[in-house]
Motif scaffolding. Structure first.
Motif, PDB file in Angstrom:
ATOM      1  N   THR A  91       0.201  -1.165   0.012  1.00 13.91           N
ATOM      2  CA  THR A  91       0.175  -0.054  -0.199  1.00 13.91           C
ATOM      3  C   THR A  91       0.941   1.295   0.054  1.00 13.91           C
ATOM      4  OG1 THR A  91      -0.348   0.388   2.601  1.00 13.91           O
ATOM      5  CG2 THR A  91      -2.127  -1.419   1.509  1.00 13.91           C
ATOM      6  N   ARG A  92       1.945   0.994  -0.588  1.00 16.95           N
ATOM      7  CA  ARG A  92       2.642   2.703  -0.619  1.00 16.95           C
ATOM      8  C   ARG A  92       2.499   3.426  -1.011  1.00 16.95           C
ATOM      9  NH1 ARG A  92       7.930   3.381   1.026  1.00 16.95           N
ATOM     10  NH2 ARG A  92       9.285   5.108   0.592  1.00 16.95           N
ATOM     11  N   TYR A  93       2.448   3.319  -2.442  1.00 15.94           N
ATOM     12  CA  TYR A  93       1.396   4.329  -3.205  1.00 15.94           C
ATOM     13  C   TYR A  93      -0.410   4.234  -3.380  1.00 15.94           C
ATOM     14  CZ  TYR A  93       6.305   5.767  -3.120  1.00 15.94           C
ATOM     15  OH  TYR A  93       7.683   5.823  -3.424  1.00 15.94           O
ATOM     16  N   SER A  94      -0.494   3.416  -3.793  1.00 17.64           N
ATOM     17  CA  SER A  94      -1.272   2.250  -3.892  1.00 17.64           C
ATOM     18  C   SER A  94      -1.856   1.101  -2.862  1.00 17.64           C
ATOM     19  CB  SER A  94      -2.051   3.053  -5.266  1.00 17.64           C
ATOM     20  OG  SER A  94      -1.017   2.130  -6.270  1.00 17.64           O
ATOM     21  N   LEU A  95      -2.932   0.575  -3.620  1.00 19.13           N
ATOM     22  CA  LEU A  95      -3.172  -0.599  -3.684  1.00 19.13           C
ATOM     23  C   LEU A  95      -2.960  -1.301  -4.333  1.00 19.13           C
ATOM     24  CD1 LEU A  95      -4.272  -3.531  -1.545  1.00 19.13           C
ATOM     25  CD2 LEU A  95      -6.021  -2.873  -3.621  1.00 19.13           C
ATOM     26  N   VAL A  96      -1.478  -2.679  -4.054  1.00 17.51           N
ATOM     27  CA  VAL A  96      -0.978  -3.305  -5.129  1.00 17.51           C
ATOM     28  C   VAL A  96      -0.857  -4.945  -4.534  1.00 17.51           C
ATOM     29  CG1 VAL A  96       1.349  -3.703  -6.509  1.00 17.51           C
ATOM     30  CG2 VAL A  96       0.677  -1.257  -5.913  1.00 17.51           C
ATOM     31  N   VAL A  97      -1.236  -5.701  -5.746  1.00 14.11           N
ATOM     32  CA  VAL A  97      -0.878  -6.797  -5.549  1.00 14.11           C
ATOM     33  C   VAL A  97      -0.297  -7.898  -6.197  1.00 14.11           C
ATOM     34  CG1 VAL A  97      -2.668  -8.655  -5.622  1.00 14.11           C
ATOM     35  CG2 VAL A  97      -4.315  -6.554  -5.156  1.00 14.11           C
ATOM     36  N   ARG A  98       0.161  -8.534  -5.544  1.00 14.91           N
ATOM     37  CA  ARG A  98       1.335  -9.690  -6.519  1.00 14.91           C
ATOM     38  C   ARG A  98       1.645 -10.550  -6.411  1.00 14.91           C
ATOM     39  NH1 ARG A  98       5.061  -5.296  -2.488  1.00 14.91           N
ATOM     40  NH2 ARG A  98       5.755  -3.890  -4.539  1.00 14.91           N
ATOM     41  N   SER A  99       1.485 -10.840  -7.631  1.00 10.28           N
ATOM     42  CA  SER A  99       0.832 -12.306  -8.180  1.00 10.28           C
ATOM     43  C   SER A  99       1.957 -12.552  -9.641  1.00 10.28           C
ATOM     44  CB  SER A  99      -0.274 -12.680  -8.592  1.00 10.28           C
ATOM     45  OG  SER A  99      -1.025 -14.422  -8.996  1.00 10.28           O
ATOM     46  N   GLY A 100       2.199 -13.812  -9.305  1.00 11.98           N
ATOM     47  CA  GLY A 100       2.716 -14.757 -10.383  1.00 11.98           C
ATOM     48  C   GLY A 100       4.404 -13.511 -10.780  1.00 11.98           C
ATOM     49  N   GLY A 101       4.536 -12.733 -10.121  1.00 15.11           N
ATOM     50  CA  GLY A 101       5.890 -11.851 -10.525  1.00 15.11           C
ATOM     51  C   GLY A 101       5.554 -10.376 -11.304  1.00 15.11           C
ATOM     52  N   GLY A 144       6.182  -3.054  14.380  1.00 16.70           N
ATOM     53  CA  GLY A 144       6.144  -1.035  13.503  1.00 16.70           C
ATOM     54  C   GLY A 144       6.141  -1.145  11.834  1.00 16.70           C
ATOM     55  N   THR A 145       5.713  -2.156  10.854  1.00 13.55           N
ATOM     56  CA  THR A 145       5.203  -1.932   9.959  1.00 13.55           C
ATOM     57  C   THR A 145       4.273  -1.492   8.800  1.00 13.55           C
ATOM     58  OG1 THR A 145       4.647  -4.933   9.452  1.00 13.55           O
ATOM     59  CG2 THR A 145       7.300  -4.206   9.493  1.00 13.55           C
ATOM     60  N   ALA A 146       3.130  -0.842   9.934  1.00  8.46           N
ATOM     61  CA  ALA A 146       2.515  -0.204   9.146  1.00  8.46           C
ATOM     62  C   ALA A 146       2.717   1.185   8.542  1.00  8.46           C
ATOM     63  CB  ALA A 146       1.616  -0.195   9.930  1.00  8.46           C
ATOM     64  N   ARG A 147       2.099   1.390   7.255  1.00 13.37           N
ATOM     65  CA  ARG A 147       2.102   1.834   6.944  1.00 13.37           C
ATOM     66  C   ARG A 147       0.549   3.454   6.458  1.00 13.37           C
ATOM     67  NH1 ARG A 147       4.885  -1.119   2.347  1.00 13.37           N
ATOM     68  NH2 ARG A 147       7.330  -0.450   2.086  1.00 13.37           N
ATOM     69  N   PRO A 148       1.097   4.671   6.353  1.00 14.07           N
ATOM     70  CA  PRO A 148      -0.148   4.847   6.467  1.00 14.07           C
ATOM     71  C   PRO A 148      -1.326   4.633   5.671  1.00 14.07           C
ATOM     72  CG  PRO A 148       1.760   6.951   6.097  1.00 14.07           C
ATOM     73  CD  PRO A 148       2.716   5.885   6.121  1.00 14.07           C
ATOM     74  N   GLY A 149      -1.082   4.058   4.513  1.00 17.56           N
ATOM     75  CA  GLY A 149      -1.490   2.978   2.999  1.00 17.56           C
ATOM     76  C   GLY A 149      -2.245   2.052   3.811  1.00 17.56           C
ATOM     77  N   ASP A 150      -1.555   1.781   5.320  1.00 15.86           N
ATOM     78  CA  ASP A 150      -2.721   0.670   5.389  1.00 15.86           C
ATOM     79  C   ASP A 150      -3.791   0.313   7.062  1.00 15.86           C
ATOM     80  OD1 ASP A 150      -0.388  -1.690   4.805  1.00 15.86           O
ATOM     81  OD2 ASP A 150       0.690  -0.863   6.016  1.00 15.86           O
ATOM     82  N   ALA A 155      -8.453   4.730   1.545  1.00 18.45           N
ATOM     83  CA  ALA A 155      -8.283   3.660   0.754  1.00 18.45           C
ATOM     84  C   ALA A 155      -7.700   2.729  -0.021  1.00 18.45           C
ATOM     85  CB  ALA A 155      -8.794   4.906  -0.573  1.00 18.45           C
ATOM     86  N   SER A 156      -6.259   2.849   0.035  1.00 18.39           N
ATOM     87  CA  SER A 156      -5.744   1.493   0.000  1.00 18.39           C
ATOM     88  C   SER A 156      -5.853   0.370   1.085  1.00 18.39           C
ATOM     89  CB  SER A 156      -4.584   2.114   0.225  1.00 18.39           C
ATOM     90  OG  SER A 156      -3.767   2.728   1.282  1.00 18.39           O
ATOM     91  N   GLY A 157      -5.723   0.948   2.342  1.00 14.76           N
ATOM     92  CA  GLY A 157      -5.646   0.313   3.641  1.00 14.76           C
ATOM     93  C   GLY A 157      -7.038  -0.333   4.037  1.00 14.76           C
ATOM     94  N   ALA A 158      -8.130   0.167   3.459  1.00 14.91           N
ATOM     95  CA  ALA A 158     -10.167  -1.372   3.819  1.00 14.91           C
ATOM     96  C   ALA A 158      -9.916  -2.226   2.821  1.00 14.91           C
ATOM     97  CB  ALA A 158     -10.994  -0.006   3.147  1.00 14.91           C
ATOM     98  N   PRO A 159      -9.244  -2.023   1.907  1.00 12.01           N
ATOM     99  CA  PRO A 159      -9.221  -3.451   0.994  1.00 12.01           C
ATOM    100  C   PRO A 159      -7.890  -4.636   1.449  1.00 12.01           C
ATOM    101  CG  PRO A 159      -9.073  -1.859  -0.730  1.00 12.01           C
ATOM    102  CD  PRO A 159      -9.151  -1.068   0.693  1.00 12.01           C
ATOM    103  N   ALA A 160      -7.092  -3.598   2.001  1.00 14.78           N
ATOM    104  CA  ALA A 160      -5.594  -4.416   1.944  1.00 14.78           C
ATOM    105  C   ALA A 160      -6.233  -5.623   3.401  1.00 14.78           C
ATOM    106  CB  ALA A 160      -5.008  -3.272   2.229  1.00 14.78           C
TER     107      ALA A 160
END
Length: 211
Positions: A91-101, A144-150, A155-160
């Protein structure tokens, strides 16, 4: 006891919803006024095109979660990612889902703005002491690994949060991952055609005389 089926949830930016409603209201009023006053096609076409592109850019983009996986609805492209195919969520800049590289960004789930991003390192250190993260998964709060986007309210943290919780539940219950699961990307031709037509019509009423 059977696990209750995960409900379908649609996440949209509150800013995008508000902006779309305001622009649509203004466009509708302008179109009606133009038709009543006989102002011609120019304002009608331009206002209708404006309404379309605002909807496309600010209302359609969304994140949908359900029992099967995650769907990222962007401008004219949708990405479907089954939970079995998700490697990580960021969630650094937006919600990002990583899959299969590969990394798939969600247009409709931006992280908090620039000021919050500049405070990222401080926020991560304070994460375990902030009530904003109380509802976030333990895996996000730990160390302490949470970001503002978490934050759950962003908007990014809710679905994440929903995605991470489901992945954690599957791991806890020992649900075997389907190694054949893959993310799929689909372009929506109708959206491309309508966008092209709206753009062409807007250019035509401006360039062609007598319209």
């Amino acid at each position: 006891m059977d696990q209750p089926e995960m409900p379908r949830i649609v996440f949209r930016s509150r800013f995008g919803i508000g902006l779309t409603i305001v622009v649509w209201a203004i466009s509708a009023a302008g179109i009606v006024s133009s038709l009543v006053s006989g102002a011609g096609l120019v304002p009608v076409v331009l206002l209708a095109s404006l309404g379309w592109f605002v909807w496309l850019a600010f209302w359609r983009p969304s994140v949908v979660t359900d029992a099967r996986g995650v769907q990222l609805r962007n401008l004219v492209r949708d990405v479907d990612v089954p939970y079995d195919a998700i490697d990580d969520v960021d969630t650094r800049y937006s919600l990002v889902v990583r899959s299969g590289g590969k990394s798939f960004s969600a247009w409709g789930a931006p992280a908090p703005g620039g000021a919050a991003s500049l405070r990222d390192s401080m926020s991560r250190r304070r994460a375990t002491n902030r009530s904003d993260w109380n509802d976030a998964p333990q895996s996000v709060r730990a160390g302490g690994t949470a970001r503002p986007g978490d934050t759950v309210g962003s908007a990014s943290g809710a679905p994440a949060t929903v995605i991470r919780r489901e992945l954690a539940r599957r791991e806890h219950e020992g649900i075997r991952r389907d190694t054949a699961a893959r993310a799929t990307v689909a372009v929506r031709p109708l959206l491309v055609v309508v966008s092209g037509a709206a753009l062409a019509a807007s250019i035509a009423v401006i360039v062609l005389p007598g319209v």
